[in-house]
Design an enzyme around this catalytic site. Structure first.
Site, short mmCIF file in Angstrom:
data_model
loop_
_atom_site.label_atom_id
_atom_site.label_comp_id
_atom_site.label_asym_id
_atom_site.label_seq_id
_atom_site.Cartn_x
_atom_site.Cartn_y
_atom_site.Cartn_z
N ASP A 79 28.11 -0.15 2.77
CA ASP A 79 28.94 -1.14 3.48
C ASP A 79 28.98 -2.50 2.78
OD1 ASP A 79 26.19 -1.25 4.24
OD2 ASP A 79 26.69 -2.53 5.94
N GLU A 137 24.45 -0.75 6.79
CA GLU A 137 23.12 -1.35 6.55
C GLU A 137 23.10 -2.80 6.99
OE1 GLU A 137 19.88 -3.38 5.45
OE2 GLU A 137 21.76 -3.87 4.46
N GLU A 138 24.21 -3.49 6.75
CA GLU A 138 24.22 -4.94 7.00
C GLU A 138 24.05 -5.30 8.46
OE1 GLU A 138 23.80 -7.04 4.85
OE2 GLU A 138 24.60 -6.35 2.95
ZN LIG Z 1 22.82 -7.50 2.53
ZN LIG Z 2 21.79 -5.00 0.85
#
Ligand SMILES: [Zn+2]
Ligand SMILES: [Zn+2]
Length: 392
Positions: A79, A137-138
């Site tokens: 992402d 992930e963010e």
């Molecule tokens: Zn990041």
């Molecule tokens: Zn990262």
């Protein structure tokens, strides 16, 4: 020790082209449709067994060796971030307001390249490699979503490996840190409810701005007065919102922020003190506080025995690389969920090059990394995996 150098040589240009294509087409958390399609197509082309739509937009590819042996999980994230890119490069983001400002375009490229390297040696592989391309992930949600969707089942991995290109270090530096390396992150949201009124008649109102201001100051005592001085923790208020007029006392004020620590006990302590302080001060000043605290990610904790093996592997394939063992950061990573379930390690591969202005920090609108880190990261990860599944 298996030497991947000859295999890597001719392919670097293709990998960099792939990274730049991904960089031009960044996608936000749980919206990684194009990226996931590219990943699934490439894994299928390499002959892996592919499952898409794992944890919404995640992709899993299994490379099955001809002989039996352990299962190694390799994790990459896909992402991008809601940032307007300020780099003036020909491969800059073509989606205004969305940018690969953390290097996940590089991670996706690297893991696909490792799959390519290893798929060409399938006949010698004893065991299997499970490539996990995770979304989101963010926002700290993708790993959990994939695990809930069965990413760690059938086959269940014996060891989990992941890496992050890291602009906090130049190319040539790599970390292998035993135990906790990245913090557990939590967030808090405090609504201070008072009673609005005329700015000239404060005695008839219950001013939530006064309470909010004192709460912000008092929250600083959690780290300075409640946390053991030999431990580390962070409490940051990052958002204050109240009022929209010069002569009106608003009825509500809002504070948001983040808490960070290296273990669950400390996160619990931070959350408990945050509640006590906010409730106590709000109450003393005639207001009421509604408080929400949640843990977003676990700390990233690496297994010492996996690092011990990888130290030997890295020194063998890339003796020029300097391995750092004592690096820690309060930044969080949801690789922690894989490492909570499976022993393994998450290592940083230095990607900065100050001479070329490639040293802006992650999440900066001018973040970019030295692409020389890509073939190095591929070599390190391929060799690390090989040390489990490629005998000799
Ligand atoms: Zn990041
Ligand atoms: Zn990262």
């Amino acid at each position: 020790m298996i030497d991947f150098k000859a295999q890597i040589g001719a392919r670097q240009a293709g990998w960099i082209a792939r990274r730049r294509d991904l960089h031009q087409h960044p996608e936000l958390a749980f919206q990684e449709a194009r990226t996931a399609r590219i990943v699934a197509d490439e894994l299928a082309r390499l002959g892996l067994e592919v499952q898409a739509g794992v944890g919404k937009t995640g992709v899993v590819g299994v490379l099955e060796g001809d002989a039996d042996g352990p299962t190694v999980l390799v994790r990459a994230d896909m992402d991008a971030l809601p940032i307007l890119e300020e780099n003036e490069v020909e491969y800059a983001s073509q989606t205004p307001g969305v940018m690969h400002a953390c290097g996940h375009d590089g991670h996706t490229t690297i893991a696909l390249a490792v799959a390519e390297m290893l798929s060409e040696r399938r006949a010698q592989i004893a065991g299997r490699v499970k490539f996990v391309f995770q979304p989101a992930e963010e926002i700290g949600r993708g790993a959990e979503a994939m695990i809930q969707d069965g990413a760690l089942a059938d086959p269940a991995p014996d060891v989990a490996l992941g890496l992050h290109l890291w602009n906090g270090m130049p190319v040539g530096l790599v970390t292998l840190v035993d135990g906790p390396m990245m913090a557990s992150a939590g967030d808090f949201d405090i609504r201070i409810i008072g009673r609005g009124g005329h700015g000239a008649q404060p005695h008839e109102a219950q001013d939530p701005i006064i309470a909010a201001s004192q709460i912000v100051t008092a929250l600083q005592t959690i780290v300075s007065r409640n946390v053991d001085p030999t431990d580390v923790a962070v409490v940051s208020v990052t958002e204050i919102k109240a009022g929209d007029s010069f002569n009106v006392i608003p009825p509500v004020a809002r504070l948001r922020g983040t808490i960070r620590a290296f273990d669950k006990g400390m996160i619990d302590l931070l959350g408990r003190r945050l509640r006590e302080i906010a409730e106590g001060i709000a109450g003393a000043l005639g207001c009421r506080a509604e408080i929400h605290v949640q843990q977003l990610t676990l700390p990233v904790v690496n297994a010492a025995e996996v690092n011990a093996q990888l130290r030997g592997v890295f020194a063998g394939v890339a003796p020029e690389v300097q391995i750092i063992s004592d690096y820690k950061t309060m930044v969080a990573e949801d690789m922690s969920y894989f490492l909570d379930a499976v022993p393994g390690t998450f290592f940083f591969v230095g990607s900065a090059n100050p001479d070329r202005d490639l040293d802006f920090p992650h999440h900066h609108p001018r973040f970019d990394f030295d692409e020389a880190a890509i073939p190095l990261a591929v070599e390190l990860m391929a060799a690390a995996v090989a040390s489990y599944v490629l005998p000799g």
